[in-house]
Design a protein around this motif. Structure first.
Motif, mmCIF file in Angstrom:
data_model
loop_
_atom_site.group_PDB
_atom_site.id
_atom_site.type_symbol
_atom_site.label_atom_id
_atom_site.label_comp_id
_atom_site.label_asym_id
_atom_site.label_seq_id
_atom_site.Cartn_x
_atom_site.Cartn_y
_atom_site.Cartn_z
ATOM 1 N N ARG A 219 -15.083 9.101 6.638
ATOM 2 C CA ARG A 219 -15.391 9.458 5.238
ATOM 3 C C ARG A 219 -14.877 8.409 4.257
ATOM 4 O O ARG A 219 -15.419 8.240 3.173
ATOM 5 C CB ARG A 219 -14.722 10.784 4.885
ATOM 6 C CG ARG A 219 -15.270 11.972 5.640
ATOM 7 C CD ARG A 219 -14.532 13.219 5.147
ATOM 8 N NE ARG A 219 -14.949 14.393 5.869
ATOM 9 C CZ ARG A 219 -14.117 15.190 6.540
ATOM 10 N NH1 ARG A 219 -12.816 14.931 6.562
ATOM 11 N NH2 ARG A 219 -14.567 16.240 7.164
ATOM 12 N N GLU B 283 -4.492 5.451 6.035
ATOM 13 C CA GLU B 283 -4.623 6.544 5.071
ATOM 14 C C GLU B 283 -5.180 7.800 5.759
ATOM 15 O O GLU B 283 -4.738 8.915 5.474
ATOM 16 C CB GLU B 283 -5.504 6.107 3.890
ATOM 17 C CG GLU B 283 -5.429 7.082 2.737
ATOM 18 C CD GLU B 283 -5.318 6.420 1.357
ATOM 19 O OE1 GLU B 283 -4.644 5.391 1.207
ATOM 20 O OE2 GLU B 283 -5.909 6.962 0.423
ATOM 21 N N ALA C 53 -12.785 1.882 -1.569
ATOM 22 C CA ALA C 53 -11.989 0.799 -2.160
ATOM 23 C C ALA C 53 -10.766 0.450 -1.315
ATOM 24 O O ALA C 53 -10.034 -0.489 -1.614
ATOM 25 C CB ALA C 53 -11.549 1.207 -3.573
ATOM 26 N N LEU C 54 -10.550 1.212 -0.246
ATOM 27 C CA LEU C 54 -9.431 0.903 0.652
ATOM 28 C C LEU C 54 -9.714 -0.301 1.539
ATOM 29 O O LEU C 54 -8.813 -0.854 2.156
ATOM 30 C CB LEU C 54 -9.163 2.111 1.564
ATOM 31 C CG LEU C 54 -8.489 3.311 0.912
ATOM 32 C CD1 LEU C 54 -8.684 4.553 1.776
ATOM 33 C CD2 LEU C 54 -7.012 3.032 0.708
ATOM 34 N N THR C 55 -10.985 -0.680 1.634
ATOM 35 C CA THR C 55 -11.336 -1.798 2.502
ATOM 36 C C THR C 55 -10.618 -3.061 2.033
ATOM 37 O O THR C 55 -10.632 -3.418 0.867
ATOM 38 C CB THR C 55 -12.859 -2.021 2.485
ATOM 39 O OG1 THR C 55 -13.495 -0.792 2.803
ATOM 40 C CG2 THR C 55 -13.254 -3.072 3.498
ATOM 41 N N ARG D 251 -3.170 11.244 5.954
ATOM 42 C CA ARG D 251 -3.746 12.428 5.313
ATOM 43 C C ARG D 251 -3.754 13.617 6.283
ATOM 44 O O ARG D 251 -3.394 14.728 5.910
ATOM 45 C CB ARG D 251 -5.165 12.128 4.804
ATOM 46 C CG ARG D 251 -5.802 13.338 4.112
ATOM 47 C CD ARG D 251 -7.026 12.952 3.309
ATOM 48 N NE ARG D 251 -6.649 12.102 2.176
ATOM 49 C CZ ARG D 251 -7.498 11.318 1.530
ATOM 50 N NH1 ARG D 251 -8.754 11.260 1.894
ATOM 51 N NH2 ARG D 251 -7.090 10.591 0.513
ATOM 52 N N ASN E 86 -0.167 14.695 6.503
ATOM 53 C CA ASN E 86 0.339 15.353 5.287
ATOM 54 C C ASN E 86 -0.183 16.777 5.166
ATOM 55 O O ASN E 86 0.508 17.673 4.697
ATOM 56 C CB ASN E 86 -0.068 14.544 4.051
ATOM 57 C CG ASN E 86 0.617 15.044 2.796
ATOM 58 O OD1 ASN E 86 1.819 15.342 2.812
ATOM 59 N ND2 ASN E 86 -0.117 15.146 1.703
ATOM 60 N N HIS F 182 3.072 5.413 -2.878
ATOM 61 C CA HIS F 182 1.746 5.968 -2.590
ATOM 62 C C HIS F 182 1.688 7.376 -3.174
ATOM 63 O O HIS F 182 2.499 8.232 -2.830
ATOM 64 C CB HIS F 182 1.485 6.012 -1.083
ATOM 65 C CG HIS F 182 0.030 6.212 -0.773
ATOM 66 N ND1 HIS F 182 -0.626 7.386 -1.092
ATOM 67 C CD2 HIS F 182 -0.899 5.390 -0.239
ATOM 68 C CE1 HIS F 182 -1.898 7.265 -0.741
ATOM 69 N NE2 HIS F 182 -2.095 6.077 -0.231
ATOM 70 N N PRO F 183 0.738 7.639 -4.063
ATOM 71 C CA PRO F 183 0.781 8.909 -4.789
ATOM 72 C C PRO F 183 0.576 10.128 -3.895
ATOM 73 O O PRO F 183 1.079 11.204 -4.189
ATOM 74 C CB PRO F 183 -0.362 8.784 -5.797
ATOM 75 C CG PRO F 183 -1.265 7.738 -5.256
ATOM 76 C CD PRO F 183 -0.392 6.791 -4.478
ATOM 77 N N GLU F 184 -0.160 9.944 -2.802
ATOM 78 C CA GLU F 184 -0.467 11.092 -1.952
ATOM 79 C C GLU F 184 0.600 11.311 -0.871
ATOM 80 O O GLU F 184 0.802 12.438 -0.413
ATOM 81 C CB GLU F 184 -1.846 10.870 -1.302
ATOM 82 C CG GLU F 184 -2.361 12.068 -0.516
ATOM 83 C CD GLU F 184 -3.742 11.801 0.088
ATOM 84 O OE1 GLU F 184 -4.382 10.801 -0.287
ATOM 85 O OE2 GLU F 184 -4.169 12.594 0.942
ATOM 86 N N PHE F 185 1.291 10.231 -0.508
ATOM 87 C CA PHE F 185 2.161 10.320 0.670
ATOM 88 C C PHE F 185 3.638 10.114 0.339
ATOM 89 O O PHE F 185 4.384 9.512 1.114
ATOM 90 C CB PHE F 185 1.692 9.310 1.731
ATOM 91 C CG PHE F 185 0.235 9.446 2.080
ATOM 92 C CD1 PHE F 185 -0.311 10.697 2.342
ATOM 93 C CD2 PHE F 185 -0.583 8.333 2.143
ATOM 94 C CE1 PHE F 185 -1.654 10.830 2.655
ATOM 95 C CE2 PHE F 185 -1.931 8.454 2.460
ATOM 96 C CZ PHE F 185 -2.477 9.707 2.714
ATOM 97 N N GLU G 57 -11.845 11.875 9.437
ATOM 98 C CA GLU G 57 -11.408 11.552 8.077
ATOM 99 C C GLU G 57 -11.684 10.076 7.767
ATOM 100 O O GLU G 57 -12.123 9.727 6.678
ATOM 101 C CB GLU G 57 -9.914 11.876 7.910
ATOM 102 C CG GLU G 57 -9.347 11.595 6.519
ATOM 103 C CD GLU G 57 -10.062 12.360 5.405
ATOM 104 O OE1 GLU G 57 -10.644 13.424 5.680
ATOM 105 O OE2 GLU G 57 -10.054 11.867 4.258
ATOM 106 N N TRP H 156 0.831 -1.211 0.000
ATOM 107 C CA TRP H 156 0.000 0.000 0.000
ATOM 108 C C TRP H 156 0.867 1.263 0.000
ATOM 109 O O TRP H 156 0.556 2.255 -0.659
ATOM 110 C CB TRP H 156 -0.932 -0.021 1.221
ATOM 111 C CG TRP H 156 -1.517 1.308 1.582
ATOM 112 C CD1 TRP H 156 -2.578 1.920 0.991
ATOM 113 C CD2 TRP H 156 -1.052 2.207 2.596
ATOM 114 N NE1 TRP H 156 -2.808 3.145 1.588
ATOM 115 C CE2 TRP H 156 -1.887 3.340 2.572
ATOM 116 C CE3 TRP H 156 -0.005 2.159 3.532
ATOM 117 C CZ2 TRP H 156 -1.710 4.417 3.444
ATOM 118 C CZ3 TRP H 156 0.170 3.216 4.395
ATOM 119 C CH2 TRP H 156 -0.684 4.338 4.346
ATOM 120 N N SER H 157 1.973 1.223 0.749
ATOM 121 C CA SER H 157 2.779 2.438 0.905
ATOM 122 C C SER H 157 3.783 2.651 -0.225
ATOM 123 O O SER H 157 4.356 3.732 -0.341
ATOM 124 C CB SER H 157 3.515 2.410 2.248
ATOM 125 O OG SER H 157 4.429 1.332 2.288
#
Lengths: 566, 167
Positions: free
Chosen positions: A273, A231, A278-280, A235, A238, A156-159, A270, A152-153
């Motif tokens: 929400r 995540e 799809a993270l499940t 978030r 970040n 990771h595009p966001e982190f 967060e 997962w990490s």
């Protein structure tokens, strides 16, 4: 252990190609030094004091003999014939040329290894219990979750551009051997009220300039929510982690500034929400990854334990007995043992292994340990599935390669960063001090009398050597170009994690072993029964130690103001 | 503005103004304005002859524009330095939480080696830093063909493919 499929292999292959091109562009002048730096760091490549340093990822400290042979090959071909195992279960090479790094990465990719995210402000190697899967006190094997988090990490595009580096550790056992509480996120596998297994989540542990023990922000998290919860934490971090001051950018500072309650609220909000997105994680994926960590085919108890001569040898050969007592640990399977290979031989730098040793260890793993090796966070190696009957031949073989020093858990089993000899950040040497300690405390009987004792040493306040959580912590500081050492007492990294207390002013380099000796004298005078150092220390406090170390001749003490971070 | 869009370098009509006096009246045309300017002049901007986009930086609170997203054809996300990763989260939140379907444009210190990540967070146009070759930067969009995790690009985590292959 985990085996790459076509997708995993494709990713590391594409990474090699990407980094080869990034390096080409840098060397061609298309990327500036500043632009190349974060890119190379995300591949574990530092420019150090003498040469670049490359850190290679060993996910949760697990290696196959094939992989270890490749590390030996890299040490020989691209380096000066050795590597340094780190407190994050990785290995570092201190002398590769920058131009050769893409080739090294290609070699690594050929054995399902990489250097992805071993540095930089991103999610680093996931660390774990070195006895995972073989420990008797384990609720559940943490490695499948480490591997799920690793995937997962990865990129990771966001982190990938966090305020600062981010470390995650997972433990599934009653006894925490992974220093979980000093990680940005610490995860314990725990049993919930209904009896099913899930996670307890800690956030904001970390050492460095401002050390903190992690705070629990969720007592119980169902397994399927693992990635959505991570995540949510990342978030919040970040977005809100400080970016104006790199010394205040770790998540521990945010958690502390916001307060655990408010931080938890932000994460939970967060998470609500995104938790059913799809993270499940579905059970099929957990089961698939678990399948890679099934047990090897063990021999029957009788066959594994059969060695009629061993009982006699334990009586007759004191050195074998000592080694068995210190370096051989329990295994959940009857007839099997986990065997430590000490990388703390008095004549070598702590955590270093030569290419010849690595090749030898790979052979031993093939012969005695189902081809599997573990790297521990205290910088030793483990053969994880050794038949009891093989202990004697294994010991004989290890002795010849200086890998049977019977000091696991003892004072000379020090954690030690590379220090001033190699590292750009260091203020003072570490390896010299390790040698000084080894020279002074060379009597095994004395060391065994002291018993379990952790010295942890860092050459600067970045604390790679985890000095805050050593029974004795040693921090190298620079005072007008001279090396001094700040001691702390009473630190611990496990379930009872605790930051050490500052003993007093920093001491001169030549006095370190002498000072440790004084601390030990006080301990031996004060201990009651079988008390370990930590117990005695917590009972009597720091004063008797202070008095012994500083009272006798204060004229010799350097003037030293409190060191930042204490 | 010269941008990368749908994998190609092209010139479009958007112009960005980094800072504006609140009283300033925009000429006709497609403008990307700072958030504070947009908040003060919102009503007037609805009647503006041309398109209007807003530029957000990492400090800006997305709640301030959440209810107005339907009026914005474009949101520019600023990357003041390419290691400042806050706008990646902004992009994810705009796409995933607020379901923003307009254009998300990366501006500022935008370089080839970040484009892959930006694209996965839902950014769909890229104003590459002026001194860099935008054609070269396009290559960054396809650095990796496999994605381990789900993100705003709708890509499922790779394990779903594995499960399909296993069936």
């Amino acid at each position: 252990m985990y085996q790459y499929d076509q997708y995993d292999q494709q990713i590391v292959n594409e990474r090699v190609a990407q980094f080869r091109d990034q390096t080409r562009r840098y060397l061609a002048g298309e990327l500036s030094e500043d632009e190349y730096r974060p890119l190379r760091l995300m591949n574990g490549l530092y420019i150090q004091r003498h040469a670049p340093m490359l850190r290679v990822s060993i996910p949760y400290g697990l290696l196959s003999s094939t992989q270890l042979r490749m590390l030996a090959h890299i040490a020989e071909k691209y380096d000066k014939g050795y590597g340094h195992f780190s407190t994050r279960q990785n290995i570092q090479f201190n002398w590769p040329s920058l131009e050769s790094v893409p080739d090294i990465l290609a070699d690594l990719a050929s054995v399902q290894m990489h250097a992805i995210q071993t540095s930089g402000n991103c999610i680093r190697n996931i660390t774990s219990d070195h006895f995972a899967g073989i420990a008797g006190d384990e609720l559940e094997d943490p490695r499948p979750y480490c591997e799920i988090i690793r995937q997962w990490s990865t990129f990771h595009p966001e982190f990938s551009f966090l305020p600062r580096k981010f470390k995650i550790a997972v433990s599934g056992a009653e006894n925490d051997r992974a220093a979980v509480q000093i990680h940005d996120i610490g995860i314990y596998l725990v049993r919930g009220n209904e009896g099913e297994v899930g996670f307890r989540i800690l956030v904001g542990g970390g050492l460095g300039r401002t050390p903190f023990i992690g705070t629990c922000i969720r007592e119980y998290l169902e397994k399927r929510h693992l990635l959505s919860y991570l995540e949510a934490i990342l978030r919040v971090y970040n977005q809100l982690g400080r970016r104006d001051n790199m010394h205040k950018a770790r998540i521990k500072i945010l958690v502390n500034a916001a307060g655990a309650e408010k931080f938890t609220d932000m994460v939970e909000t967060e998470w609500q929400r995104i938790k059913d997105s799809a993270l499940t994680l579905d059970q099929a994926e957990i089961d698939r990854v678990k399948g890679y960590f099934s047990e090897p085919e063990y021999a029957s108890h009788a066959a594994a334990a059969a060695d009629a001569t061993q009982a006699k040898r334990l009586v007759l050969q004191k050195d074998f007995k000592l080694w068995v007592e210190r370096n051989v640990k329990a295994h959940k399977t009857p007839g099997y043992r986990a065997v430590y290979l000490s990388l703390k031989h008095p004549a070598t730098a702590p955590g270093d292994a030569t290419a010849a040793q690595m090749n030898f260890i790979a052979d031993m793993a093939d012969r005695f340990s189902h081809s599997e090796i573990r790297v521990t966070h205290d910088q030793n190696l483990i053969l994880s599935h050794v038949r009891q009957a093989d202990l004697y031949p294994l010991w004989n073989a290890l002795k010849k390669e200086r890998l049977a020093t019977p000091n696991i858990g003892l004072l000379t089993d020090m954690i030690c960063c590379p220090g001033l000899d190699f590292c750009n950040l260091a203020n003072a040497g570490s390896i010299d001090i390790a040698k000084q300690i080894n020279d002074r405390f060379d009597e095994l009987d004395y060391l065994h009398d002291i018993g379990d004792f952790q010295i942890k040493m860092s050459g600067c306040m970045n604390a790679c050597g985890h000095h805050h959580v050593g029974n004795i912590g040693i921090l190298g500081v620079d005072k007008k170009g001279k090396e001094f050492y700040q001691l702390t007492l009473g630190g611990a990294a496990g379930n009872q994690a605790r930051l050490g207390d500052r003993l007093g002013p920093a001491i001169a380099k030549d006095d370190v072993a002498e000072t440790i000796d004084k601390v030990l004298q006080v301990y031996l005078e004060q201990r009651e029964g079988d008390e370990q150092f930590q117990e005695t220390y917590l009972r009597v406090g720091i004063e008797p130690f202070k008095t012994r170390v500083y009272a006798e001749d204060t004229s010799k003490q350097p003037e030293m103001k409190a060191v930042a971070g204490y | 503005m010269r941008v990368i869009k749908a994998g190609k370098v092209l010139e479009d009509n958007w112009q960005r103004i980094a800072s504006l006096e609140q009283e300033h009246v925009l000429e006709d045309g497609d403008w990307i304005v700072p958030l504070d300017y947009w908040r003060v002049n919102r009503e007037r901007l609805l009647r503006h002859n041309g398109r209007v986009g807003v530029c957000l930086n990492g400090d800006d609170d997305l709640e301030h524009i959440a209810e107005a997203l339907g009026q914005l054809e474009l949101i520019a996300l600023e990357f003041p330095g390419f290691t400042d990763g806050r706008s990646y989260s902004h992009a994810r939140i705009l796409r995933d939480r607020f379901r923003y379907r307009g254009e998300l444009r990366a501006v500022g210190d935008v370089l080839r080696d970040q484009l892959f990540f930006m694209q996965r967070c839902g950014i769909d146009s890229f104003q590459v830093r002026e001194d860099k070759d935008a054609e070269d930067a396009v290559k960054g969009l396809s650095d990796f063909s496999v994605k381990y995790q789900t993100a705003a690009d709708g890509s499922p985590p790779v394990y779903r493919f594995r499960q399909q292959a296993g069936k």
